[in-house]
Design an enzyme around this catalytic site. Structure first.
Site, PDB file in Angstrom:
ATOM      1  N   ASP A 106     -26.231  31.557   0.124  1.00 28.20           N
ATOM      2  CA  ASP A 106     -25.891  31.241   1.881  1.00 28.20           C
ATOM      3  C   ASP A 106     -25.445  32.657   2.284  1.00 28.20           C
ATOM      4  O   ASP A 106     -24.655  33.419   0.985  1.00 28.20           O
ATOM      5  CB  ASP A 106     -24.897  30.132   2.671  1.00 28.20           C
ATOM      6  CG  ASP A 106     -23.814  30.402   1.969  1.00 28.20           C
ATOM      7  OD1 ASP A 106     -22.953  30.787   1.590  1.00 28.20           O
ATOM      8  OD2 ASP A 106     -23.644  29.089   1.554  1.00 28.20           O
ATOM      9  N   LYS A 140     -30.300  31.503   5.752  1.00 26.47           N
ATOM     10  CA  LYS A 140     -29.410  29.909   5.446  1.00 26.47           C
ATOM     11  C   LYS A 140     -29.653  29.164   7.320  1.00 26.47           C
ATOM     12  O   LYS A 140     -28.349  29.716   7.636  1.00 26.47           O
ATOM     13  CB  LYS A 140     -28.768  29.217   4.317  1.00 26.47           C
ATOM     14  CG  LYS A 140     -28.912  27.826   4.634  1.00 26.47           C
ATOM     15  CD  LYS A 140     -27.785  27.070   3.234  1.00 26.47           C
ATOM     16  CE  LYS A 140     -26.478  27.476   3.594  1.00 26.47           C
ATOM     17  NZ  LYS A 140     -25.431  27.134   2.983  1.00 26.47           N
ATOM     18  N   GLY A 189       0.750  -1.400  -0.435  1.00 25.23           N
ATOM     19  CA  GLY A 189       0.080   0.517  -0.225  1.00 25.23           C
ATOM     20  C   GLY A 189       1.016   1.232  -0.535  1.00 25.23           C
ATOM     21  O   GLY A 189       0.290   2.246  -0.721  1.00 25.23           O
ATOM     22  N   ASP A 232     -21.564  30.133  -6.132  1.00 22.70           N
ATOM     23  CA  ASP A 232     -20.755  29.133  -4.772  1.00 22.70           C
ATOM     24  C   ASP A 232     -20.231  28.648  -5.408  1.00 22.70           C
ATOM     25  O   ASP A 232     -19.500  28.335  -6.806  1.00 22.70           O
ATOM     26  CB  ASP A 232     -22.066  27.592  -4.611  1.00 22.70           C
ATOM     27  CG  ASP A 232     -22.365  27.683  -3.645  1.00 22.70           C
ATOM     28  OD1 ASP A 232     -21.333  28.292  -2.755  1.00 22.70           O
ATOM     29  OD2 ASP A 232     -23.216  26.188  -2.770  1.00 22.70           O
TER      30      ASP A 232
END
Length: 333
Positions: free
Chosen positions: A186, A215, A48, A240
């Site tokens: 937001d 929000k 790994g 956003d």
């Protein structure tokens, strides 16, 4: 860096590496620069672990290492981060004059403050990891919170704004006979939306209005949103920094439609799609949703969205930034 070739002094130019999983975007940036990606090797071992190294000399060169920090079917965000940090350190050890970490999507950037007792401020820890690798600069595209990002890093940073990509893309699509409103889903994104509105107004040579949503979230769920601003008969552009599930944007789009919006377009720098995004972006509340290729949208079926999702390449923006930084012309953004 300048190198001597005979009696002439020539600029060898910047070297650009793109690690596995970001190579497609890196090739697009290199093409914009009229250059090629530098060669490197990445090897995975049975246990790994992995290693990566440049396959050509970086000594005394201006080196840029590109890698977005997101998860995909092949690698987790943590795996990508580890690979990037190790490669940055390796290049520095190999004698590079300057090493710039180019992270189009900066994972963990949203965790920039404590919201509960003993909460981690992961963005600050991430910055410390880059600094420990002795990088000279970090370049990103549209971070979640600009002030938090600037305060987290002690090395020079460059924030490339998505408005420079999306405004030229959207301006020709705006109808002259109807109002235009740029809306933040937001309150925290209002500054981003205002910058976008200012650039769009210049491009259109007309007034563009503001709107935003108040929000409230509870246990991570959107529980209330109230639209502040007039969107009646308008083309609304929702702005956003990223899309995860898309629930916030979908809520905002539907609310705009209910308030009388004529068209609703959404733009976001990063398509960091998570479970639920396919269904949400398929909502008929959207006319179009535009993202960049900072994260290639492998987690979503674009064909099933019927052309509603569009990808705008950020490669020209990054290529321009590299050329300016290497040429010593000050900031890239």
């Amino acid at each position: 860096m300048w190198a001597s070739r005979g009696d002439a002094m020539v600029d060898e130019g910047p070297m650009l590496f793109a690690l596995e999983g970001s190579r497609g975007f890196g090739e697009s940036v290199a093409a914009e620069l009229g250059a090629r990606l530098a060669d490197h090797e990445e090897r995975a071992f049975e246990d790994g672990e992995h290693k990566a190294r440049p396959l050509e000399s970086v000594r005394d060169r201006d080196v840029y290492v590109l890698h977005s920090l997101h998860s995909d079917p092949g690698h987790s965000v943590n795996d990508r981060l580890c690979r990037l940090l190790f490669f940055l350190a390796c290049v520095k050890d190999a004698g590079a004059a300057r090493v710039t970490a180019v992270v189009p999507y900066l994972g963990y950037a949203r965790k920039d403050r404590r919201t509960q007792p003993r909460d981690p401020v992961t963005l600050r820890y991430l910055a410390q990891l880059f600094e420990a690798m002795r990088v000279d600069r970090v370049v990103v595209l549209e971070v979640h919170n600009e002030a938090a990002f600037d305060n987290a890093f002690r090395v020079p940073t460059e924030r490339l704004g998505m408005h420079r990509l999306f405004v030229p893309e959207l301006a020709p699509r705006i109808d002259a006979g109807h109002p235009v409103v740029v809306c933040s889903p937001d309150v925290g994104g209002v500054k981003r939306a205002v910058r976008f509105r200012e650039d769009l107004a210049l491009a259109l040579d007309r007034d563009v209005e503001d709107a935003f949503f108040e929000k409230i979230r509870g246990a991570g769920e959107l529980t209330l949103g109230r639209l502040v601003g007039d969107v009646r008969d308008a083309t609304v552009i929702l702005v956003d920094d990223l899309i995860a599930t898309g629930s916030t944007l979908t809520h905002a789009a539907r609310s705009c439609r209910e308030a009388g919006a004529r068209r609703v377009l959404a733009v976001a720098a990063h398509g960091a799609f998570a479970y639920g995004a396919q269904q949400n972006l398929g909502s008929d509340a959207f006319d179009r949703v535009l993202i960049t290729d900072s994260i290639w949208p492998v987690k979503i079926d674009r064909e099933a969205l019927g052309g509603r999702l569009e990808v705008v390449s950020a490669a020209p923006l990054f290529a321009e930034a590299f050329a300016r930084l290497h040429g010593g012309q000050g900031r890239a953004s």
